[in-house]
Write a protein that holds these residues in place. Structure first.
Motif, short mmCIF file in Angstrom:
data_model
loop_
_atom_site.label_atom_id
_atom_site.label_comp_id
_atom_site.label_asym_id
_atom_site.label_seq_id
_atom_site.Cartn_x
_atom_site.Cartn_y
_atom_site.Cartn_z
N VAL A 1 -4.72 2.89 2.75
CA VAL A 1 -5.55 2.30 3.80
C VAL A 1 -5.60 3.31 4.94
O VAL A 1 -4.56 3.65 5.51
N ARG B 1 -8.79 4.42 -2.18
CA ARG B 1 -8.60 4.74 -0.77
C ARG B 1 -9.68 4.03 0.03
O ARG B 1 -10.87 4.21 -0.27
N LEU B 2 -9.28 3.26 1.03
CA LEU B 2 -10.26 2.62 1.90
C LEU B 2 -10.63 3.62 2.99
O LEU B 2 -9.76 4.06 3.75
N ILE C 1 -0.51 3.64 5.07
CA ILE C 1 -1.28 2.80 5.98
C ILE C 1 -1.48 3.57 7.28
O ILE C 1 -0.51 4.00 7.90
N ASN D 1 -5.15 -1.21 11.73
CA ASN D 1 -5.67 -2.00 10.61
C ASN D 1 -5.26 -3.45 10.80
O ASN D 1 -4.25 -3.75 11.43
N VAL E 1 -2.66 -6.38 -0.94
CA VAL E 1 -3.03 -4.98 -1.10
C VAL E 1 -1.98 -4.34 -2.01
O VAL E 1 -0.81 -4.28 -1.65
N VAL F 1 -8.82 -6.03 6.10
CA VAL F 1 -8.80 -6.63 4.77
C VAL F 1 -8.86 -8.13 5.02
O VAL F 1 -7.94 -8.71 5.59
N CYS G 1 -9.30 -0.33 9.46
CA CYS G 1 -9.78 -1.20 8.38
C CYS G 1 -9.38 -2.66 8.61
O CYS G 1 -8.38 -2.94 9.26
N ALA H 1 0.81 -1.22 0.00
CA ALA H 1 0.00 0.00 0.00
C ALA H 1 0.84 1.27 0.00
O ALA H 1 1.97 1.28 0.49
#
Length: 185
Positions: free
Chosen positions: A113, A130-131, A95, A99, A107, A119, A117, A92
């Motif tokens: 992220v 973008r999460l 981050i 998470n 990812v 995953v 979150c 990513a």
């Protein structure tokens, strides 16, 4: 890319000697890195926040884009209290905090992220996206929903690992103390 590895391990971090580390990497206080975990800083430095757990066969990578060169200002900043479970691969762009990257998830490098979150196991996230905060990605289609509850703390797991890992594995010694670095200036 720098010719040598520059691994900074702050006090109270537990980094197993059998982990695979390449590039300019900083492990903040309280991090736990299992044997066979891999952290690759090819594109620039990686700074891993406090109390993160990187489990066996997990890979955290900051890879070069095709045609790009290593850049000291291209920093991958990983927030605090993140968990990278067994076999996950995370590349990513950024981050946040708290998470969880479950087993065997992937990812990609264009993903940001945020915080809180999850995953799910086996999920693959590609492309540029973008999460949002507290997003859970789950199921075969990679469905997304907002978490009802906030992520719990990993304090008990970290405390347990800090006690157990030194009994069965050789550890890399902490080699960087920010208090001493400040007094030199």
């Amino acid at each position: 890319m720098p010719s040598e590895n520059r691994i900074k391990i702050l006090p109270k971090a537990v980094v197993c000697e059998e982990s695979n580390l390449r590039g300019d990497i900083t492990f903040s206080s309280g991090c736990v890195v299992h044997p066979s975990a891999t952290v690759i800083a090819d594109a620039g430095p990686i700074i891993i926040g406090e109390n993160c757990i990187i489990e066996e066969y997990a890979t955290v990578a900051h890879r070069l884009e095709p045609g790009a060169v290593w850049d000291v200002n291209n920093i991958l900043s990983i927030g605090t209290h993140n968990v990278f479970e067994v076999g996950c691969q995370v590349e990513a762009a950024k981050i946040g905090d708290k998470n969880v990257f479950e087993s065997k998830c992937f990812v990609g490098r264009g993903v940001t992220v945020s915080s809180g979150c999850v995953v799910g196991a086996g999920i693959r996230i590609h492309g540029s996206q973008r999460l949002p905060e507290n997003t859970i990605v789950y199921g075969e289609q990679g469905l997304q929903r907002e978490a009802i509850d906030k992520q719990g703390s990993q304090t008990l797991q970290i405390d347990f690992l800090r006690k157990v890992l030194p009994n069965y594995h050789h550890l890399r010694k902490p080699n960087y103390d920010p208090k001493k670095a400040r007094s030199v200036v």
